[in-house]
Design a protein around this motif. Structure first.
Motif, PDB file in Angstrom:
ATOM      1  N   SER A   1       0.826  -1.200   0.000  1.00 13.41           N
ATOM      2  CA  SER A   1       0.000   0.000   0.000  1.00 13.41           C
ATOM      3  C   SER A   1       0.865   1.256   0.000  1.00 13.41           C
ATOM      4  CB  SER A   1      -0.960  -0.006   1.188  1.00 13.41           C
ATOM      5  OG  SER A   1      -0.248  -0.003   2.404  1.00 13.41           O
ATOM      6  N   GLU A   4       1.854   1.903  -3.533  1.00 15.06           N
ATOM      7  CA  GLU A   4       0.712   2.455  -4.267  1.00 15.06           C
ATOM      8  C   GLU A   4       0.492   3.921  -3.907  1.00 15.06           C
ATOM      9  OE1 GLU A   4      -2.557  -0.147  -3.426  1.00 15.06           O
ATOM     10  OE2 GLU A   4      -1.775  -1.727  -4.727  1.00 15.06           O
ATOM     11  N   THR A   5       0.651   4.274  -2.621  1.00 16.55           N
ATOM     12  CA  THR A   5       0.513   5.663  -2.195  1.00 16.55           C
ATOM     13  C   THR A   5       1.564   6.522  -2.872  1.00 16.55           C
ATOM     14  OG1 THR A   5      -0.400   5.030  -0.054  1.00 16.55           O
ATOM     15  CG2 THR A   5       0.543   7.247  -0.212  1.00 16.55           C
ATOM     16  N   ASP A   7       3.159   5.923  -5.661  1.00 19.90           N
ATOM     17  CA  ASP A   7       2.872   5.975  -7.091  1.00 19.90           C
ATOM     18  C   ASP A   7       1.747   6.967  -7.392  1.00 19.90           C
ATOM     19  OD1 ASP A   7       3.442   5.069  -9.719  1.00 19.90           O
ATOM     20  OD2 ASP A   7       1.677   3.769  -9.651  1.00 19.90           O
ATOM     21  N   THR A   8       0.749   7.028  -6.508  1.00 25.42           N
ATOM     22  CA  THR A   8      -0.384   7.927  -6.696  1.00 25.42           C
ATOM     23  C   THR A   8      -0.033   9.368  -6.328  1.00 25.42           C
ATOM     24  OG1 THR A   8      -1.899   6.137  -6.199  1.00 25.42           O
ATOM     25  CG2 THR A   8      -2.784   8.361  -6.038  1.00 25.42           C
ATOM     26  N   ARG A 144     -10.105  -8.713  -5.754  1.00 24.68           N
ATOM     27  CA  ARG A 144      -9.032  -8.761  -6.737  1.00 24.68           C
ATOM     28  C   ARG A 144      -9.101 -10.077  -7.471  1.00 24.68           C
ATOM     29  NH1 ARG A 144      -4.678  -5.183  -4.924  1.00 24.68           N
ATOM     30  NH2 ARG A 144      -5.763  -3.531  -3.819  1.00 24.68           N
ATOM     31  N   ASP A 148      -5.235  -9.677 -11.445  1.00 29.40           N
ATOM     32  CA  ASP A 148      -4.658  -8.666 -10.546  1.00 29.40           C
ATOM     33  C   ASP A 148      -3.468  -9.253  -9.793  1.00 29.40           C
ATOM     34  OD1 ASP A 148      -6.599  -6.719 -11.193  1.00 29.40           O
ATOM     35  OD2 ASP A 148      -7.948  -7.438  -9.613  1.00 29.40           O
ATOM     36  N   SER A 152       0.496  -8.046  -9.724  1.00 31.32           N
ATOM     37  CA  SER A 152       0.662  -7.325  -8.469  1.00 31.32           C
ATOM     38  C   SER A 152       2.127  -7.106  -8.078  1.00 31.32           C
ATOM     39  CB  SER A 152      -0.047  -8.081  -7.346  1.00 31.32           C
ATOM     40  OG  SER A 152       0.266  -7.514  -6.101  1.00 31.32           O
ATOM     41  N   GLN A 154       2.899  -5.834  -5.217  1.00 27.45           N
ATOM     42  CA  GLN A 154       2.896  -6.258  -3.818  1.00 27.45           C
ATOM     43  C   GLN A 154       3.236  -7.747  -3.700  1.00 27.45           C
ATOM     44  OE1 GLN A 154      -0.982  -6.120  -2.056  1.00 27.45           O
ATOM     45  NE2 GLN A 154      -0.218  -6.452   0.013  1.00 27.45           N
TER      46      GLN A 154
END
Length: 182
Positions: A1, A4-5, A7-8, A144, A148, A152, A154
């Motif tokens: 996560s 992902e944070t 990347d966003t 998912r 996915d 992934s 992750q």
């Protein structure tokens, strides 16, 4: 996560992870944490030969949700009923299929990748009959798919950690969607 944070929104990552600016934790995160802890308790008991009754598991989950102190009573009630149903169905499914040979639960790791250190926690690692392992990541939110899982980052990092830190050969990586029990 965290990846992902980043990347966003790299600024959000910096605020959360580097500067550690306090913020209100969303109810969904409290719910997910309680579900993960309940599943860990269940499989810890199984690993040590003490089968945990469904009712004891559900009492433990309810207690964790009370400790989370969600402000919205409706949301609290919804998460508790949803969690009870999902945990009951999960345990029933595991008992019907047979217990996996669980090697690790909620296992933290640090992995050096280039100049970066990636830290994480693997939900569950099971030994397969051929000696390789299956890595499972529980999902309490949006479902998912296998596609996915195949893409992934992750799960790929988990596979690297399993190989580098514990010397495992990874056979499969999967998301376990608790809402659909698949």
């Amino acid at each position: 996560s965290a990846i992902e944070t980043y990347d966003t929104c790299p600024l959000q990552f910096k605020l959360d992870r580097e500067w550690r600016i306090p913020r209100k934790i969303p109810a969904a995160l409290h719910y997910g944490a309680a579900m993960h802890r309940a599943l860990k308790s269940y499989f810890d008991a199984v690993r040590f030969g003490r089968e945990l009754s469904v009712e004891t598991l559900l009492e433990s989950f309810r207690s964790m949700m009370v400790e989370a102190r969600l402000e919205d009573q409706y949301q609290f009630d919804l998460y508790v009923s949803q969690g009870e149903l999902q945990l009951s169905e999960f345990v029933d499914s595991v008992q019907r299929k047979g217990f996996p040979k669980v090697l690790r639960l909620e296992e933290p790791f640090e992995l050096q990748v280039g100049n970066a250190v990636i830290a994480g926690r693997v939900d569950r690692v099971d030994e397969l009959p051929d000696g390789r392992v299956a890595i499972t990541d529980y999902k309490t939110g949006k479902s998912r798919s296998q596609e996915d899982a195949d893409k992934s980052l992750q799960l790929s990092i988990y596979a690297l950690a399993a190989k580098e830190k514990w010397g495992y050969s990874v056979a499969s990586l999967m998301f376990y969607n608790l809402e659909e029990n698949v």
